[in-house]
Design an enzyme around this catalytic site. Structure first.
Site: not given
Ligand code: ADE
Length: 228
Positions: A12, A196
């Site tokens: 990041e 995601d």
């Molecule tokens: N950061 C990016 N995706 C995530 C997820 N599914 N759960 C927790 N933190 C995240």
């Protein structure tokens, strides 16, 4: 102004480190802090490591040791809102801790006495971010981000977080930074690009899109600091 830019993971912060020249590395509390200059500003960058405790330590250090006057967070998040697709940007107008639970004592989820369920981000930074997005022709969603020490990869859990906190996205650090900055009276801004959808595919999608989404967020942060 002393501007802190914080992420959770190396991926990041790397696009930001690649951007700046003349970086001085300071080691403190088992972490590295990267100091540089940009326009008339002093910049200090760091990635905290994943989760609320490390984010709290790093945000506090950035303010108390490095004198940060503003904290900008750049990173990735899992989408809760159906409107958010991989690569989309969301800025937090407020942040809650979804794993904070003393409901056994009659309190709402995310609340402890003398705390708040939702901490609001700085209004001026939010306004600036929308100006930057408009100028770039980028869509920037503003919403609630929920934070917890849990990688969410379950539609059931994600829907519960969405319903309980009115959250649009979730991640593992933002609300800690909010708690620290609110307590120390430092304006903060939490930006996330979606990696995601926090469902059963989340682990695969996260691995695939972490780097590209982290870059989307980092590029936006660079545009923001040009305007500070
Ligand atoms: N950061 C990016 N995706 C995530 C997820 N599914 N759960 C927790 N933190 C995240």
């Amino acid at each position: 102004m002393i501007i802190a830019i914080l992420g959770a993971m190396q991926e990041e912060i790397e696009p930001l480190l690649d951007y700046f020249d003349d970086i001085e590395v300071v080691e403190f509390a088992k972490n590295k802090y990267y100091k540089t200059k940009y326009n008339s500003h002093d910049i200090v960058l760091a990635y905290s490591k994943i989760g609320k405790v490390f984010a709290t330590l790093t945000a506090t250090t950035l303010i108390e040791k490095f004198g940060a006057e503003v904290v900008l967070f750049s990173g990735v998040a899992g989408a809760i809102s159906e409107d958010l697709k991989i690569g989309d940007l969301i800025v937090a107008k407020g942040l809650s801790q979804h794993d904070l639970d003393i409901t056994a004592f009659g309190h709402p989820y995310g609340y402890v006495p003398e705390g708040e369920v939702c901490i609001n981000a700085d209004k001026d930074l939010l306004e600036l971010s929308h100006k930057v997005a408009d100028e770039l022709g980028i869509e920037l969603k503003e919403g609630i981000i929920a934070t917890g020490d849990q990688f969410v990869a379950s539609s059931e859990r994600k829907n519960w977080i969405g319903e309980t906190f009115g959250a649009d996205a979730l991640e593992m650090e933002g609300a800690s930074v909010a708690v620290v900055c609110d307590a120390l009276d430092v304006p903060f801004f939490i930006l996330r690009a979606i990696s995601d959808s926090a469902d059963m595919d989340a682990g695969f999608d996260f691995d695939e899109f972490l780097k590209s989404s982290a870059k989307v967020s980092a590029n936006f942060i660079l545009k923001m600091i040009e305007k500070l």
